[in-house]
Design a protein around this motif. Sequence first.
Motif, PDB file in Angstrom:
ATOM      1  N   VAL A 209       2.370   0.681   4.125  1.00 26.53           N
ATOM      2  CA  VAL A 209       1.581  -0.308   3.398  1.00 26.53           C
ATOM      3  C   VAL A 209       0.697  -1.027   4.398  1.00 26.53           C
ATOM      4  CG1 VAL A 209       1.667  -2.403   1.993  1.00 26.53           C
ATOM      5  CG2 VAL A 209       3.374  -0.592   1.658  1.00 26.53           C
ATOM      6  N   ILE A 210      -0.609  -1.050   4.155  1.00 26.88           N
ATOM      7  CA  ILE A 210      -1.522  -1.683   5.102  1.00 26.88           C
ATOM      8  C   ILE A 210      -2.591  -2.505   4.373  1.00 26.88           C
ATOM      9  CG2 ILE A 210      -2.787   0.530   5.310  1.00 26.88           C
ATOM     10  CD1 ILE A 210      -3.531  -0.469   8.221  1.00 26.88           C
ATOM     11  N   PRO A 211      -2.418  -3.834   4.353  1.00 20.01           N
ATOM     12  CA  PRO A 211      -3.515  -4.697   3.897  1.00 20.01           C
ATOM     13  C   PRO A 211      -4.602  -4.676   4.982  1.00 20.01           C
ATOM     14  CG  PRO A 211      -1.375  -5.843   3.899  1.00 20.01           C
ATOM     15  CD  PRO A 211      -1.217  -4.604   4.717  1.00 20.01           C
ATOM     16  N   VAL A 212      -5.781  -4.212   4.625  1.00 16.85           N
ATOM     17  CA  VAL A 212      -6.809  -3.955   5.637  1.00 16.85           C
ATOM     18  C   VAL A 212      -7.652  -5.196   5.875  1.00 16.85           C
ATOM     19  CG1 VAL A 212      -8.734  -2.484   6.319  1.00 16.85           C
ATOM     20  CG2 VAL A 212      -6.842  -1.530   5.007  1.00 16.85           C
ATOM     21  N   HIS A 213      -7.634  -5.650   7.112  1.00 16.19           N
ATOM     22  CA  HIS A 213      -8.439  -6.792   7.552  1.00 16.19           C
ATOM     23  C   HIS A 213      -9.915  -6.399   7.519  1.00 16.19           C
ATOM     24  CE1 HIS A 213      -9.953  -9.893  10.322  1.00 16.19           C
ATOM     25  NE2 HIS A 213      -8.798 -10.514  10.207  1.00 16.19           N
ATOM     26  N   PRO A 214     -10.801  -7.335   7.167  1.00 13.98           N
ATOM     27  CA  PRO A 214     -12.237  -6.992   7.171  1.00 13.98           C
ATOM     28  C   PRO A 214     -12.708  -6.426   8.497  1.00 13.98           C
ATOM     29  CG  PRO A 214     -11.898  -9.090   6.069  1.00 13.98           C
ATOM     30  CD  PRO A 214     -10.569  -8.708   6.654  1.00 13.98           C
ATOM     31  N   ARG A 215     -12.145  -6.949   9.605  1.00 16.18           N
ATOM     32  CA  ARG A 215     -12.507  -6.391  10.893  1.00 16.18           C
ATOM     33  C   ARG A 215     -11.831  -5.028  11.035  1.00 16.18           C
ATOM     34  NH1 ARG A 215     -14.177  -8.692  15.765  1.00 16.18           N
ATOM     35  NH2 ARG A 215     -14.242  -7.066  17.345  1.00 16.18           N
TER      36      ARG A 215
ATOM     37  N   ASP B  61      -6.943   6.364   4.161  1.00 15.61           N
ATOM     38  CA  ASP B  61      -6.317   6.564   2.851  1.00 15.61           C
ATOM     39  C   ASP B  61      -6.214   8.041   2.444  1.00 15.61           C
ATOM     40  OD1 ASP B  61      -9.034   6.864   2.550  1.00 15.61           O
ATOM     41  OD2 ASP B  61      -9.185   5.703   0.696  1.00 15.61           O
ATOM     42  N   ASP B  62      -6.440   8.953   3.406  1.00 15.31           N
ATOM     43  CA  ASP B  62      -6.336  10.388   3.112  1.00 15.31           C
ATOM     44  C   ASP B  62      -4.906  10.891   3.310  1.00 15.31           C
ATOM     45  OD1 ASP B  62      -9.012  10.448   2.542  1.00 15.31           O
ATOM     46  OD2 ASP B  62      -9.607  11.264   4.503  1.00 15.31           O
ATOM     47  N   HIS B  63      -3.947  10.119   2.877  1.00 10.00           N
ATOM     48  CA  HIS B  63      -2.529  10.489   2.981  1.00 10.00           C
ATOM     49  C   HIS B  63      -1.820   9.864   1.794  1.00 10.00           C
ATOM     50  CE1 HIS B  63       1.605  10.851   4.349  1.00 10.00           C
ATOM     51  NE2 HIS B  63       1.221  11.490   5.453  1.00 10.00           N
ATOM     52  N   ASP B  64      -1.046  10.662   1.086  1.00 13.43           N
ATOM     53  CA  ASP B  64      -0.395  10.166  -0.125  1.00 13.43           C
ATOM     54  C   ASP B  64       0.597   9.047   0.155  1.00 13.43           C
ATOM     55  OD1 ASP B  64      -1.810  11.967  -1.625  1.00 13.43           O
ATOM     56  OD2 ASP B  64      -0.190  13.467  -1.716  1.00 13.43           O
ATOM     57  N   GLY B  65       1.100   8.973   1.377  1.00 15.51           N
ATOM     58  CA  GLY B  65       2.088   7.949   1.712  1.00 15.51           C
ATOM     59  C   GLY B  65       1.494   6.651   2.216  1.00 15.51           C
ATOM     60  N   VAL B  66       0.165   6.564   2.292  1.00 14.59           N
ATOM     61  CA  VAL B  66      -0.502   5.354   2.775  1.00 14.59           C
ATOM     62  C   VAL B  66      -0.989   4.531   1.589  1.00 14.59           C
ATOM     63  CG1 VAL B  66      -2.439   4.411   4.090  1.00 14.59           C
ATOM     64  CG2 VAL B  66      -1.177   6.396   4.967  1.00 14.59           C
ATOM     65  N   HIS B  67      -0.571   3.265   1.522  1.00 12.33           N
ATOM     66  CA  HIS B  67      -0.981   2.353   0.454  1.00 12.33           C
ATOM     67  C   HIS B  67      -1.938   1.325   1.063  1.00 12.33           C
ATOM     68  CE1 HIS B  67       2.495   3.654  -2.134  1.00 12.33           C
ATOM     69  NE2 HIS B  67       2.954   3.968  -0.931  1.00 12.33           N
ATOM     70  N   VAL B  68      -3.237   1.498   0.855  1.00 11.12           N
ATOM     71  CA  VAL B  68      -4.254   0.587   1.384  1.00 11.12           C
ATOM     72  C   VAL B  68      -4.440  -0.556   0.398  1.00 11.12           C
ATOM     73  CG1 VAL B  68      -6.665   0.337   2.055  1.00 11.12           C
ATOM     74  CG2 VAL B  68      -5.407   2.421   2.671  1.00 11.12           C
ATOM     75  N   LEU B  69      -4.246  -1.792   0.893  1.00  8.93           N
ATOM     76  CA  LEU B  69      -4.400  -2.983   0.059  1.00  8.93           C
ATOM     77  C   LEU B  69      -5.521  -3.855   0.596  1.00  8.93           C
ATOM     78  CD1 LEU B  69      -0.655  -4.110  -0.330  1.00  8.93           C
ATOM     79  CD2 LEU B  69      -1.934  -2.487  -1.742  1.00  8.93           C
ATOM     80  N   GLU B  70      -6.077  -4.673  -0.279  1.00  6.36           N
ATOM     81  CA  GLU B  70      -6.975  -5.735   0.168  1.00  6.36           C
ATOM     82  C   GLU B  70      -6.148  -6.807   0.883  1.00  6.36           C
ATOM     83  OE1 GLU B  70     -10.287  -5.744  -0.094  1.00  6.36           O
ATOM     84  OE2 GLU B  70     -10.110  -3.735  -0.950  1.00  6.36           O
ATOM     85  N   PRO B  71      -6.784  -7.692   1.680  1.00  6.71           N
ATOM     86  CA  PRO B  71      -6.028  -8.778   2.298  1.00  6.71           C
ATOM     87  C   PRO B  71      -5.246  -9.564   1.254  1.00  6.71           C
ATOM     88  CG  PRO B  71      -8.243  -8.688   3.210  1.00  6.71           C
ATOM     89  CD  PRO B  71      -8.218  -7.715   2.055  1.00  6.71           C
ATOM     90  N   LEU B  72      -4.029  -9.955   1.611  1.00 10.40           N
ATOM     91  CA  LEU B  72      -3.149 -10.655   0.691  1.00 10.40           C
ATOM     92  C   LEU B  72      -3.114 -12.142   1.003  1.00 10.40           C
ATOM     93  CD1 LEU B  72      -0.097  -8.188   0.767  1.00 10.40           C
ATOM     94  CD2 LEU B  72      -1.892  -8.318  -0.980  1.00 10.40           C
ATOM     95  N   GLY B  73      -2.803 -12.954  -0.010  1.00 10.62           N
ATOM     96  CA  GLY B  73      -2.534 -14.367   0.223  1.00 10.62           C
ATOM     97  C   GLY B  73      -1.273 -14.546   1.041  1.00 10.62           C
ATOM     98  N   TYR B  74      -1.006 -15.777   1.439  1.00 14.70           N
ATOM     99  CA  TYR B  74       0.117 -16.035   2.345  1.00 14.70           C
ATOM    100  C   TYR B  74       1.452 -15.631   1.743  1.00 14.70           C
ATOM    101  CZ  TYR B  74       3.443 -18.573   5.257  1.00 14.70           C
ATOM    102  OH  TYR B  74       4.504 -18.912   6.061  1.00 14.70           O
ATOM    103  N   THR B  75       1.761 -16.099   0.534  1.00 12.80           N
ATOM    104  CA  THR B  75       3.079 -15.827  -0.018  1.00 12.80           C
ATOM    105  C   THR B  75       3.266 -14.345  -0.328  1.00 12.80           C
ATOM    106  OG1 THR B  75       2.302 -16.466  -2.230  1.00 12.80           O
ATOM    107  CG2 THR B  75       3.411 -18.151  -0.931  1.00 12.80           C
ATOM    108  N   ASP B  76       2.235 -13.680  -0.830  1.00  9.13           N
ATOM    109  CA  ASP B  76       2.348 -12.248  -1.085  1.00  9.13           C
ATOM    110  C   ASP B  76       2.509 -11.472   0.220  1.00  9.13           C
ATOM    111  OD1 ASP B  76       2.163 -12.629  -3.776  1.00  9.13           O
ATOM    112  OD2 ASP B  76       0.328 -11.463  -4.059  1.00  9.13           O
TER     113      ASP B  76
END
Length: 373
Positions: free
Chosen positions: A239-245, A256-271
């Motif tokens: 699981v990788i929330p991707v930083h804008p940088r 994201d060319d791997h079925d086991g990779v979950h690309v997320l947008e940046p998350l809030g603090y609690t999430d």
Amino acid sequence: MNRREIVLAPIVHVLGARPNFVKAAPVIRALEAAGAEQAVVHTGQHYDARMSEVFFDELGLPEPDVNLGVGSGSHAAQTAALMTGLEEEFTSRSPAVVIVYGDVNSTIAAALVAAKLHIPVAHVEAGLRSFDMTMPEEVNRRLTDQLSDVCLVTSPEGIGHLANEGVPVERAHLVGNPMIDTLLANLDSFDTGRVRAEHGLPDRYVLATMHRPANVDAPDTAADLVRRLHGIADLADLVIPVHPRGRANLMAAGLDDHDGVHVLEPLGYTDFIGAVRGAAAVITDSGGLQEETTILGVPCLTVRPNTERPITITHGTNRLVTFEELVPQVRKVLEATADEDAAARYENARRPPLWDGAAGPRIAEVIMEFIGD
């Protein structure tokens, strides 16, 4: 510039990036309880709502009195814009002290402007050293400490670093880590089950965050990193929330060319901390995450040749790794922690001295004594 009515305040907090907000929240609350007048200047260095505004909402921070809206740019351009905006703010407010946090460009810009205007500076997270001057953060933190009248230190080795650099002993105060205050205060909010459900995550996963220039700025290096991350995804979901940088280079390299990779947008603090708490392991090049995983008891592999937070290695779960070591080390961690759960890891975690949830009040006491002199 988004400006509310100017209110003169003896204490001005300068916040610019995601980690600053987490560190500032307990300090602002403790100073409010002490009856201090305060103002918050958000420089807008992190300008994406998911990297800034959401933190104000989740951490109960007061609405910034000013948002300078500086945004991104080269180090020189960004720092120059920060200094110009901050000079106007400090001149209009005449603060008794400016409090800065961490080691981002907003930190050094505020310290430089305040010093030239003869306004005292207090630096939260003083004394951290990686001894790697190729890191922009190391340059920022060293110079900020030299300009600071009050150095608020999170771990014991920082006192020694400041002394070795000629900072008078009376300026240095070991107060603990306010980032850990925030973590402990919100512990019940970190609902891993909810985060899994909302983002479609599996029960067992490795979480990664990567944004340091040395790891993501060069396309060839980013591509090498992606190959290693795919190797980890062969062992467990990643699981990788991707930083804008670094987003462009990582995605161009096929993150994201791997079925086991979950690309997320940046998350809030609690999430985000909810996701960290439930991870089998964390891979990072972040500084603050080394600290948070230490308290949560989550194994942390830091993809850097050095760390300014060695206490997370001696008293925590952190280990430095190279690209070549990354996949084998993740395999070892996954094998060693197959039957562990988040609650057990937290209960068994080692705690560095004064990482007890009371750094904010200690900082407030030092600041109030300083401005009362």
